[in-house]
Design an enzyme around this catalytic site. Structure first.
Site, PDB file in Angstrom:
ATOM      1  N   TYR A 150       0.883  -1.199   0.018  1.00 13.02           N
ATOM      2  CA  TYR A 150       0.088  -0.007   0.083  1.00 13.02           C
ATOM      3  C   TYR A 150       0.884   1.180  -0.181  1.00 13.02           C
ATOM      4  O   TYR A 150       2.080   1.235   0.410  1.00 13.02           O
ATOM      5  CB  TYR A 150      -1.019  -0.049   1.179  1.00 13.02           C
ATOM      6  CG  TYR A 150      -1.852   1.200   1.335  1.00 13.02           C
ATOM      7  CD1 TYR A 150      -2.563   1.520   0.120  1.00 13.02           C
ATOM      8  CD2 TYR A 150      -1.776   2.000   2.285  1.00 13.02           C
ATOM      9  CE1 TYR A 150      -3.457   2.648   0.031  1.00 13.02           C
ATOM     10  CE2 TYR A 150      -2.697   3.236   2.187  1.00 13.02           C
ATOM     11  CZ  TYR A 150      -3.354   3.508   1.100  1.00 13.02           C
ATOM     12  OH  TYR A 150      -4.255   4.458   1.035  1.00 13.02           O
ATOM     13  N   TYR A 160      -2.564   4.593   9.111  1.00 13.45           N
ATOM     14  CA  TYR A 160      -2.077   3.276   8.850  1.00 13.45           C
ATOM     15  C   TYR A 160      -0.761   2.649   9.780  1.00 13.45           C
ATOM     16  O   TYR A 160      -0.336   1.719   9.771  1.00 13.45           O
ATOM     17  CB  TYR A 160      -1.490   3.317   7.296  1.00 13.45           C
ATOM     18  CG  TYR A 160      -1.242   2.290   6.724  1.00 13.45           C
ATOM     19  CD1 TYR A 160      -2.518   1.422   6.103  1.00 13.45           C
ATOM     20  CD2 TYR A 160       0.083   1.646   6.119  1.00 13.45           C
ATOM     21  CE1 TYR A 160      -2.534   0.254   5.555  1.00 13.45           C
ATOM     22  CE2 TYR A 160       0.039   0.606   5.326  1.00 13.45           C
ATOM     23  CZ  TYR A 160      -1.311  -0.042   4.994  1.00 13.45           C
ATOM     24  OH  TYR A 160      -1.175  -1.194   3.924  1.00 13.45           O
TER      25      TYR A 160
HETATM   26  N1  LIG Z   1      -7.522  -4.177   1.696  1.00 10.93           N
HETATM   27  C1  LIG Z   1      -6.754  -3.121   1.151  1.00 10.93           C
HETATM   28  O1  LIG Z   1      -7.324  -1.974   1.409  1.00 10.93           O
HETATM   29  C2  LIG Z   1      -5.387  -3.362   0.779  1.00 10.93           C
HETATM   30  C3  LIG Z   1      -4.795  -2.230   0.066  1.00 10.93           C
HETATM   31  C4  LIG Z   1      -3.543  -2.308  -0.233  1.00 10.93           C
HETATM   32  C5  LIG Z   1      -2.733  -3.788   0.084  1.00 10.93           C
HETATM   33  N2  LIG Z   1      -3.404  -4.520   0.810  1.00 10.93           N
HETATM   34  C6  LIG Z   1      -2.536  -5.805   1.251  1.00 10.93           C
HETATM   35  O2  LIG Z   1      -3.183  -6.905   0.467  1.00 10.93           O
HETATM   36  C7  LIG Z   1      -2.741  -8.114   1.161  1.00 10.93           C
HETATM   37  C8  LIG Z   1      -3.932  -8.938   1.511  1.00 10.93           C
HETATM   38  O3  LIG Z   1      -4.932  -8.289   2.335  1.00 10.93           O
HETATM   39  P1  LIG Z   1      -6.452  -8.323   2.271  1.00 10.93           P
HETATM   40  O4  LIG Z   1      -6.743  -6.927   1.950  1.00 10.93           O
HETATM   41  O5  LIG Z   1      -6.903  -9.230   1.037  1.00 10.93           O
HETATM   42  O6  LIG Z   1      -6.868  -8.744   3.557  1.00 10.93           O
HETATM   43  P2  LIG Z   1      -7.232 -10.364   4.063  1.00 10.93           P
HETATM   44  O7  LIG Z   1      -7.552  -9.871   5.412  1.00 10.93           O
HETATM   45  O8  LIG Z   1      -8.314 -11.045   3.526  1.00 10.93           O
HETATM   46  O9  LIG Z   1      -5.743 -10.953   3.836  1.00 10.93           O
HETATM   47  C9  LIG Z   1      -4.757 -10.922   4.816  1.00 10.93           C
HETATM   48  C10 LIG Z   1      -4.105 -12.403   4.924  1.00 10.93           C
HETATM   49  O10 LIG Z   1      -3.041 -12.287   5.921  1.00 10.93           O
HETATM   50  C11 LIG Z   1      -3.042 -13.717   6.553  1.00 10.93           C
HETATM   51  N3  LIG Z   1      -2.044 -13.795   7.636  1.00 10.93           N
HETATM   52  C12 LIG Z   1      -2.150 -12.907   8.656  1.00 10.93           C
HETATM   53  N4  LIG Z   1      -1.123 -13.423   9.543  1.00 10.93           N
HETATM   54  C13 LIG Z   1      -0.460 -14.523   8.746  1.00 10.93           C
HETATM   55  C14 LIG Z   1       0.576 -15.268   9.268  1.00 10.93           C
HETATM   56  N5  LIG Z   1       1.446 -15.218  10.254  1.00 10.93           N
HETATM   57  N6  LIG Z   1       0.854 -16.432   8.176  1.00 10.93           N
HETATM   58  C15 LIG Z   1       0.241 -16.563   6.995  1.00 10.93           C
HETATM   59  N7  LIG Z   1      -0.750 -15.665   6.570  1.00 10.93           N
HETATM   60  C16 LIG Z   1      -1.044 -14.822   7.548  1.00 10.93           C
HETATM   61  C17 LIG Z   1      -4.761 -13.776   7.015  1.00 10.93           C
HETATM   62  O11 LIG Z   1      -4.915 -15.043   7.325  1.00 10.93           O
HETATM   63  C18 LIG Z   1      -5.276 -13.266   5.571  1.00 10.93           C
HETATM   64  O12 LIG Z   1      -5.546 -14.334   4.782  1.00 10.93           O
HETATM   65  C19 LIG Z   1      -2.008  -7.554   2.351  1.00 10.93           C
HETATM   66  O13 LIG Z   1      -0.781  -7.362   2.387  1.00 10.93           O
HETATM   67  C20 LIG Z   1      -2.688  -6.119   2.475  1.00 10.93           C
HETATM   68  O14 LIG Z   1      -1.671  -5.364   3.437  1.00 10.93           O
HETATM   69  C21 LIG Z   1      -4.614  -4.578   1.223  1.00 10.93           C
END
Ligand SMILES: NC(=O)c1ccc[n+]([C@@H]2O[C@H](COP(=O)([O-])OP(=O)(O)OC[C@H]3O[C@@H](n4cnc5c(N)ncnc54)[C@H](O)[C@@H]3O)[C@@H](O)[C@H]2O)c1
Length: 272
Positions: A150, A160
Site C-alpha cells: 500500500y 496506517y
Molecule cells: N484491503 C486493502 O485496502 C489493501 C490495500 C493495499 C494492500 N493490501 C494488502 O493486501 C494483502 C492482502 O490483504 P487483504 O486486503 O486481502 O485482507 P485479508 O485480511 O483478506 O488478507 C490478509 C491475510 O493475511 C493472512 N495472515 C495473517 N497473518 C499470517 C501469518 N502469520 N501467516 C500466514 N498468513 C497470515 C490472513 O490470514 C489473511 O488471509 C495484505 O498484504 C494487505 O496489506 C490491502
C-alpha cells in the site's frame, strides 16, 4: 473472458481468508487462466473454514503455514512441488497484520512488541518466503513473485500506523531480493500497490470507510477493485511481463499521481 495466460503454470497463493480477500480473487482468476496451485494460510485462519470452499472451487490443496516460520515455509515449498509435480512458476504473498492497528494504538503510542510482530508478519515473511524458495531452488526460471502493498510506504497516511514501516520494508525486499533472484534464476519479484479495498485487513484500519470514499473521489479512474487487482496480478505471473522486476507497481486508478481532483475540491467546498 479467459486468455489461457497461465496455462501449464504452477503456483502458490497465500492469504485467502474469505471471499473478500484479494488472494481469493487471484486464486479464482489464476484457475480461470489455466494455472494449478496450492493455497496456504496461517493455521489459525484455516479454522474459519472458508478457504476449503475456495480449494474445492479451484481443485487446489491447502497447506497450512505460518508465514513467520521458516520451517512451515520449507514444508510449503517442498509439499507444493510434490503435489504440483514440479517447481513453481509463481508465488503470491498476500499477508498483512498489525496488532497495533487491530488494538487501536495510535502511531504516537505504539506497543513495540506488537510493532515487531507487524514487521515480522507483514514484511519479513516475504523475505523468508523468498529465501526459503531460493535455498530449495523451488521456483522455475522466469518465475514471478508478487507481494501486495500500500502507498503508505511512500506517503503518510496517519491511520496506517506501523503498517507504513512494514510496507516500506516489504517493497525494499522486492528490490533487494529481485536483484539476487534475477541473477540466480531470472525470477522476477515485484510489489503491487493496491487501492483501498473492502477486505478483513482493509476494513480493520481506522476511518477506512471515509478514506475509501476519499481515494475513490481522488483517483481519475476510481478505486481499483479486488477483482481488477487479480487481473493485474495474473498478467504479472504470465510470460507477457518477463522483463518487469524489482518494481513497486501502482494499481490504484491513478491515485498515486493525482495531487487533487475536482471531486475532492468540491467536497472541500461542501458540494457533492
Ligand atoms: N484491503 C486493502 O485496502 C489493501 C490495500 C493495499 C494492500 N493490501 C494488502 O493486501 C494483502 C492482502 O490483504 P487483504 O486486503 O486481502 O485482507 P485479508 O485480511 O483478506 O488478507 C490478509 C491475510 O493475511 C493472512 N495472515 C495473517 N497473518 C499470517 C501469518 N502469520 N501467516 C500466514 N498468513 C497470515 C490472513 O490470514 C489473511 O488471509 C495484505 O498484504 C494487505 O496489506 C490491502
Amino acid at each position: 473472458m479467459a486468455y489461457g495466460l497461465l496455462k501449464g503454470k504452477r503456483g502458490i497463493i497465500s492469504g485467502a481468508l474469505d471471499e473478500k480477500s484479494i488472494a481469493w480473487k487471484v486464486a479464482l482468476k489464476a484457475k480461470e487462466e489455466g494455472a494449478t496451485f496450492t493455497l496456504t494460510n496461517a493455521p489459525i485462519a484455516m479454522r474459519m473454514g472458508a478457504i476449503k470452499q475456495l480449494a474445492e472451487q479451484c481443485e487446489a490443496e491447502i497447506i497450512p503455514a505460518d508465514a513467520t516460520s521458516t520451517e512451515d515455509l520449507e514444508k510449503l515449498f517442498t509439499q507444493s512441488t510434490e503435489i504440483l509435480g514440479g517447481k513453481v512458476d509463481f508465488v503470491l504473498h498476500s499477508i498483512g497484520m498489525s496488532p497495533n492497528i487491530r488494538k487501536g494504538r495510535a502511531y504516537t503510542d505504539l506497543n513495540y512488541d506488537w510493532f515487531k510482530q507487524s514487521v515480522d508478519i507483514s514484511a519479513l515473511s516475504f523475505h523468508k518466503m523468498l529465501q526459503t524458495a531460493y535455498k530449495l531452488d523451488a521456483i522455475s526460471e522466469w518465475g514471478s513473485v508478487v507481494a501486495l502493498t500500500y502507498m503508505a510506504a511512500q506517503r503518510t497516511f496517519p491511520f496506517y500506523t506501523d503498517m507504513a514501516e512494514a510496507k516500506a520494508i516489504l517493497e525494499s525486499i522486492a528490490r533487494s531480493f529481485g536483484y539476487h533472484y534475477g541473477k540466480y534464476r531470472k525470477v522476477r519479484v515485484n510489489t503491487v500497490s493496491q487501492s483501498p479495498t473492502v477486505t478483513t485487513a482493509g476494513s480493520g484500519i481506522g476511518g477506512f470507510d471515509k478514506f475509501y470514499g476519499f481515494a475513490d473521489a481522488m483517483a481519475p479512474l476510481g478505486n481499483a477493485s479486488a477483482e481488477q487487482c487479480a487481473d493485474y496480478v495474473v498478467t504479472l505471473f504470465s510470460d507477457l511481463t518477463r522483463m518487469v522486476t524489482m518494481q513497486n507497481l501502482f494499481h490504484d486508478g491513478g491515485f498515486a499521481m493525482t495531487g487533487v481532483s475536482e471531486e475532492v475540491m468540491g467536497m472541500m467546498q461542501g458540494k457533492e
